[in-house]
Design a protein around this motif. Structure first.
Motif, mmCIF file in Angstrom:
data_model
loop_
_atom_site.group_PDB
_atom_site.id
_atom_site.type_symbol
_atom_site.label_atom_id
_atom_site.label_comp_id
_atom_site.label_asym_id
_atom_site.label_seq_id
_atom_site.Cartn_x
_atom_site.Cartn_y
_atom_site.Cartn_z
ATOM 1 N N LYS A 35 0.671 -1.081 0.007
ATOM 2 C CA LYS A 35 0.101 0.220 -0.234
ATOM 3 C C LYS A 35 0.673 0.915 -0.143
ATOM 4 C CE LYS A 35 -3.505 2.597 2.811
ATOM 5 N NZ LYS A 35 -3.802 2.764 3.796
ATOM 6 N N ASN A 36 0.915 2.248 -1.327
ATOM 7 C CA ASN A 36 1.553 3.403 -1.050
ATOM 8 C C ASN A 36 3.151 2.876 -1.128
ATOM 9 O OD1 ASN A 36 -1.063 5.045 -1.111
ATOM 10 N ND2 ASN A 36 -1.180 5.711 0.541
ATOM 11 N N GLY A 37 3.524 1.777 -1.376
ATOM 12 C CA GLY A 37 4.641 1.259 -1.687
ATOM 13 C C GLY A 37 5.450 0.653 -0.871
ATOM 14 N N ASP B 180 -8.327 4.666 4.421
ATOM 15 C CA ASP B 180 -7.811 3.407 3.649
ATOM 16 C C ASP B 180 -7.481 3.229 2.208
ATOM 17 O OD1 ASP B 180 -8.354 1.457 5.831
ATOM 18 O OD2 ASP B 180 -10.697 1.414 5.288
ATOM 19 N N ALA B 181 -8.148 4.340 1.821
ATOM 20 C CA ALA B 181 -7.998 5.242 -0.069
ATOM 21 C C ALA B 181 -6.395 5.192 0.051
ATOM 22 C CB ALA B 181 -8.667 6.730 0.106
ATOM 23 N N GLY B 182 -6.006 4.592 -1.272
ATOM 24 C CA GLY B 182 -4.266 4.678 -1.811
ATOM 25 C C GLY B 182 -4.425 3.373 -2.884
ATOM 26 N N HIS C 262 9.926 -18.707 -10.748
ATOM 27 C CA HIS C 262 9.771 -18.894 -11.750
ATOM 28 C C HIS C 262 9.656 -17.619 -12.352
ATOM 29 C CE1 HIS C 262 10.545 -23.282 -12.914
ATOM 30 N NE2 HIS C 262 9.972 -23.507 -12.244
ATOM 31 N N GLY C 263 9.516 -16.619 -11.250
ATOM 32 C CA GLY C 263 9.180 -15.130 -11.767
ATOM 33 C C GLY C 263 8.221 -14.281 -11.019
ATOM 34 N N ILE C 264 7.905 -13.311 -11.027
ATOM 35 C CA ILE C 264 6.865 -12.182 -10.140
ATOM 36 C C ILE C 264 6.717 -11.219 -11.125
ATOM 37 C CG2 ILE C 264 8.730 -10.742 -10.004
ATOM 38 C CD1 ILE C 264 8.023 -9.686 -7.495
ATOM 39 N N ILE C 265 4.678 -11.448 -11.024
ATOM 40 C CA ILE C 265 4.328 -10.394 -11.182
ATOM 41 C C ILE C 265 3.334 -9.495 -10.581
ATOM 42 C CG2 ILE C 265 3.489 -11.923 -13.480
ATOM 43 C CD1 ILE C 265 1.403 -12.715 -12.654
ATOM 44 N N TYR C 266 2.676 -8.060 -10.931
ATOM 45 C CA TYR C 266 2.094 -7.014 -10.065
ATOM 46 C C TYR C 266 0.741 -6.907 -11.067
ATOM 47 C CZ TYR C 266 7.094 -6.258 -8.845
ATOM 48 O OH TYR C 266 8.331 -6.057 -7.862
ATOM 49 N N ALA C 267 0.307 -6.642 -10.288
ATOM 50 C CA ALA C 267 -1.235 -5.913 -10.598
ATOM 51 C C ALA C 267 -1.764 -4.257 -9.305
ATOM 52 C CB ALA C 267 -2.099 -6.956 -10.577
ATOM 53 N N ASN C 268 -1.369 -3.686 -10.146
ATOM 54 C CA ASN C 268 -1.924 -2.076 -9.571
ATOM 55 C C ASN C 268 -2.664 -1.303 -9.273
ATOM 56 O OD1 ASN C 268 1.571 -2.667 -9.582
ATOM 57 N ND2 ASN C 268 1.538 -0.971 -11.285
ATOM 58 N N ALA C 269 -3.708 -0.617 -8.286
ATOM 59 C CA ALA C 269 -4.882 -0.819 -8.710
ATOM 60 C C ALA C 269 -4.875 0.966 -7.665
ATOM 61 C CB ALA C 269 -6.180 -0.955 -8.599
ATOM 62 N N GLU C 270 -5.893 1.486 -7.872
ATOM 63 C CA GLU C 270 -5.938 2.764 -6.621
ATOM 64 C C GLU C 270 -7.279 2.507 -6.218
ATOM 65 O OE1 GLU C 270 -6.294 7.551 -6.472
ATOM 66 O OE2 GLU C 270 -6.704 6.718 -8.170
#
Length: 941
Positions: free
Chosen positions: A288-290, A307-309, A319-327
């Motif tokens: 959350k917020n990095g 709780d916003a952010g 074998h790897g890493i993936i990211y999903a970002n949302a506000e």
């Protein structure tokens, strides 16, 4: 010394025999020879440095026995220096194939009798050097297997036989989903083992491919279900070997469901699903917020502004890493209908159901209430207020018409919105479609008529098995009747099997709709059978089972099985047992297949209405191998180089190989002899074998035959052909070789023929004295020629020349070498034409004298060619003067060419054009003008 040892051995034999005899007579304990060791087949390498070979023979007997040896049923003269004996052991010094090869028998005797050993063959082994030709370079990517072909040189005997032994073994392999996997399995053995691949207790992957050699298994686009234990089995008739290893299929993380920007009301609850797949199963963590926030699923109750952010969901495995970002936004506001007011006019069908929506913007979620006019509404049997604020009324009547108001209120304020409800007549299907039964190719009609409120527009929608029909895309088969109001009749043209099913007609207005359905039955040829399984794979037959496809309302009468190989893309009807496969059957045998051939099969069903579409092709299988049953054709040969026997045949095509490790056995023997000599040719594409033997007499008649073999056995021999070994190279030397110098670049060579009839032609070699003999150039002529001309020589150069006869076996000895010197080069200066004067009917052409340089031949005269312009042929004149007269051309232009002539040949050319067009011009004027304007010099010849 050798004689002394021999006499000593003989004396010892006499003494021992005499003593044994005496003992036997006294003790009566004597007996005849009993073998303890007999000779065995022996191969002596021709290149051996031992210088001797021995054949063993040992027997016990009382009295002591005597030994002698036979070669091809002839007694061996043991007194010759080449032979010696130690006990019964025969030693041959400096063995030679021509007189020592054959079958040996040891004969043992004493006073009680004689015994003969089993026959033992003494053969002479050889291994020719590898051919000098270089192999092509083989380039491969790192980590990928390669095959380097190595055709063995001619040899005897063949390799010693041993069982299959896997030497290159694949290891446990980890692969990522979707990758291509290669497993390699190489085995030694003689005969070369056949390799088979399998997956333990499971079928092989559909994407698996096995190389022609069987050594490489490739699995393309590997999936989770391909994981498992794989086995490579190598087998020849001497034995088998197995190896197993496991393939593990894993995958990098991939999103199944990831987070998106979200707006939530203050005080509400949040569940943010974030799901990823992979192997090993990915772990989920949140930022959350990095900043690290939580692990696993994310749930927050009673949301606040804090709780916003910005939130990040992270899925990772080895074998790897993936990211999903949302506000995440938290909102708070009083109710308002500004953005989404209630409809001013709401229509409801009589007796139907209506929902009046109430969707104000508000945070937190408001409480809802409704009123009709001044009457406050509460939930009842016909009226219900939903949690989202919508009002539902069922069984609508005229009394339900009126003004409806929605009230919304939260802790930040309140608002309301009003709309009017009006009732319309209900839509009804008055003529519903009926079930229809047709045959493929016919037309079908389905009726549909409806009543509706006259103030509303009515539309008809048709669907097949729940899918709406697109009349624009399907206009070839579907058509609607739009001419009659309230009629939605459907016409189905040229009905096909895919058009069968449940048709639904829906009559629809903006308020309500009504539907009715009927079935269309289409009778036609059967659908494709399914589920083909192949069992009991043999060399020429397999068993097939399948499941019935749809009969399309007409019973299946028969099945047809078709097959296809890589030899052709064409599907062909297969021969089966039984020959006629009736419609109630679901299994049959396919017979008369080609052994060791890859096949695919498909099945077609037939009924009284026609033949249906074929099934999907079966998996590709390979029939079992079998010994070849076809002999090579066009066996012949002959000719070749000295001391060679060339044997040729037509290689069998792939369909007749019938097994792995295919090759040929070539048998040959001199005409009249009994024993056949055999060699093996392992390349199936080769149709030629050359046998080399320095003791082979030339032009000797041989019988030859060829048969095919594979790892399952040998095929039949071809018809026996008669050919001849290569003739000897010529031995005579051409005589009376003479050379005549023609010019600076040409000489003539002549000779007398040799008397040998096998000569096919003559070779003339020539090289400059300052060059090495290895640089000699060669000219070949037929045996009908007695002379030839050598051209393009260097001027004023000494050359060596010799002549030799040749035939297919090689070249004979060269003649004596003849030396000559070519002429000096012809003059390089071209004549300079100084005048061209017309005198009556003739032109007088004059030129300057050409002076030769010191390294050039002296000028002996001049050659003048008089020819029409554009042609090469003309009249040639020779003169020792510097002038010549030629006729005036009667028509068109002529070219006069002049060049110096010497013993070294002709020099450079000068030329001038003349014509008859100047007939009216005085001779004197021509003499003045032409030297200045008309004289042109050209390089020629």
């Amino acid at each position: 010394m050798r004689f002394f040892i021999s006499r000593l051995v003989t004396l010892c034999f006499i003494f021992c025999v005499s003593d044994s005899t005496h003992f036997s007579e006294e003790g009566n304990k004597g007996y005849g020879p009993v073998f303890e060791e007999q000779p065995i087949d022996t191969i002596y390498p021709e290149e051996s440095s031992d210088g001797q070979v021995s054949m063993n023979c040992r027997a016990r007997a009382v009295p002591f026995p005597t030994y002698k040896w036979k070669l091809n049923n002839w007694d061996i003269d043991l007194t010759k220096d080449r032979y010696s004996m130690v006990g019964g052991r025969l030693v041959i010094s400096n063995p030679e194939k021509s007189r020592d090869a054959g079958k040996y028998v040891c004969v043992v005797s004493n006073i009680f009798g004689t015994v003969r050993s089993s026959e033992a063959t003494l053969s002479f082994g050889y291994l020719d050097p590898f051919p000098p030709e270089e192999h092509y370079e083989v380039k491969v990517r790192e980590g990928v297997g390669a095959v380097l072909l190595c055709e063995p040189p001619y040899h005897y005997p063949g390799a010693k036989v041993y069982p299959a032994d896997i030497k290159v073994k694949f290891k446990d392999t980890y692969a990522l989903l979707g990758q291509n996997v290669t497993l390699e399995c190489f085995a030694l053995g003689n005969p070369v083992p056949e390799l088979r691949w399998s997956k333990y207790l499971e079928p092989m992957p559909a994407s698996a491919e096995i190389s022609m050699s069987g050594a490489v298994l490739k699995i393309f686009n590997i999936q989770y279900e391909d994981e498992g234990l794989y086995e490579c089995e190598a087998e020849n008739y001497k034995g088998k070997d197995k190896h197993q290893a496991r393939i593990y299929v894993q995958a990098s993380p991939e999103w199944v469901e990831h987070i998106n920007d979200t707006e939530k009301d203050i005080g509400s609850d949040l569940y943010w699903p974030c799901v990823a797949t992979g192997k090993p199963i990915p772990t989920i963590r949140w930022l959350k917020n990095g900043v690290s926030f939580r692990k696993g699923e994310l749930r927050i109750q009673s949301l606040t502004f804090e709780d916003a952010g910005m939130y990040q969901c992270i899925a990772e495995n080895t074998h790897g890493i993936i990211y999903a970002n949302a506000e995440l936004k938290i909102v708070a506001s009083p109710p308002t209908f500004e953005l989404n007011p209630m409809k001013k006019k709401i229509l409801a069908a009589k007796g139907g159901r209506v929902i009046i929506e109430c969707k104000p913007k508000a945070a937190p979620k408001p409480k809802f209430s409704w009123s009709k006019g001044t009457e406050l509404l509460v939930n009842g049997s016909r009226i219900h207020i939903w949690d989202d604020g919508s009002l539902e009324i069922i069984n609508v009547t005229k009394l339900d018409e009126g003004r409806y108001t929605c009230f919304a209120e939260n802790n930040r304020g309140k608002a309301n919105s009003t709309g009017v409800l009006e009732m319309t007549e209900a839509t009804r299907i008055t003529l519903a479609p009926l079930n229809v039964d047709v045959t493929v190719g016919e037309n079908a009609t389905m009726q549909c008529i409806a009543s509706h409120d006259p103030t509303l527009d009515l539309t008809f929608i048709w669907s097949l098995n729940g899918f709406v029909i697109d009349f624009e895309k399907e206009h070839e088969h579907y058509e609607r009747n739009v001419m009659i109001k309230s009629n939605g009749e459907l016409l189905i043209k040229n009905v096909q099997l895919r058009h069968a099913g449940r048709y639904t007609c829906t009559a629809q207005t903006i308020v309500d709709n009504s539907s009715a359905s009927a079935d269309l039955v289409v009778r036609g040829p059967p659908g494709p059978p399914g589920g083909i399984r192949i069992e009991e794979i043999r060399d020429t037959a397999v068993a097939l089972t399948w499941s019935r496809g749809t009969d399309n309302h007409s019973p299946i009468s028969k099945y047809t099985i078709q097959s296809k190989t890589f030899l052709s893309e064409e599907w062909k009807d297969a021969k089966t047992e039984p020959s006629d496969i009736e419609g109630n059957m679901e299994s049959a045998r396919v017979i008369d297949l080609i052994p060791w051939m890859e096949y695919e099969f498909r099945i077609i069903a037939t009924n009284t209405l026609g033949t249906g579409e074929p099934s999907m092709p079966s998996q590709r299988i390979r029939t079992e191998g079998a010994p070849p049953n076809v002999a090579p054709s066009d066996v012949g040969g002959g000719g070749g180089s000295n001391r060679e026997l060339t044997i040729t045949w037509m290689p069998l095509s792939r369909e007749y190989h019938y097994g792995n490790n295919f090759g040929y056995i070539v048998a040959f023997k001199p005409f009249g002899e009994k024993e056949w000599r055999r060699v093996t040719v392992t390349n199936p594409e080769i149709g030629r074998y050359v046998h080399k033997d320095e003791s082979m007499p030339p032009s000797t008649q041989y019988q030859v035959k060829v048969k095919a073999f594979n790892n399952k056995g040998d095929g039949p021999f071809s018809l026996t052909a008669v050919i001849y070994s290569a003739q000897d190279a010529p031995t005579e030397v051409p005589t009376d070789v003479s050379v005549k110098v023609l010019s600076s670049s040409e000489i003539s060579v002549s000779w007398h023929h040799v008397t040998e009839k096998s000569v096919e032609g003559y070779q003339i070699r020539y090289w400059a004295a300052h060059d090495k003999e290895a640089a000699a150039q060669r000219v070949q002529v037929s045996n009908q020629e007695y002379s030839t001309k050598l051209e393009n020589l260097k001027p004023n150069t000494r050359y060596h020349i010799d002549v030799s006869a040749f035939n297919s076996a090689g070249y004979g000895p060269p003649s004596r070498t003849v030396d000559i010197i070519t002429r000096k080069a012809p003059p390089s200066q071209r004549p300079r034409i100084i005048s061209s004067v017309r005198s009556g009917s003739r032109y007088i052409i004059t030129w300057d004298h050409v002076k030769a340089m010191s390294n050039e031949s002296a000028v002996e005269g001049y050659k003048v060619l008089y020819r029409p312009d554009g042609q090469h042929e003309g009249k040639l004149f020779s003169t020792g003067k510097h002038t010549i007269e030629v006729p005036v051309p009667s028509d068109g232009e002529y070219v006069v060419e002049v060049r110096a002539h010497s013993e070294g040949g002709d020099g450079e050319v000068a030329q001038i054009k003349i014509s008859g067009a100047t007939a009216g011009v005085p001779t004197l004027l021509l003499g003045l003008v032409l030297p200045a304007l008309a004289v042109l010099a050209y390089s020629g010849f």
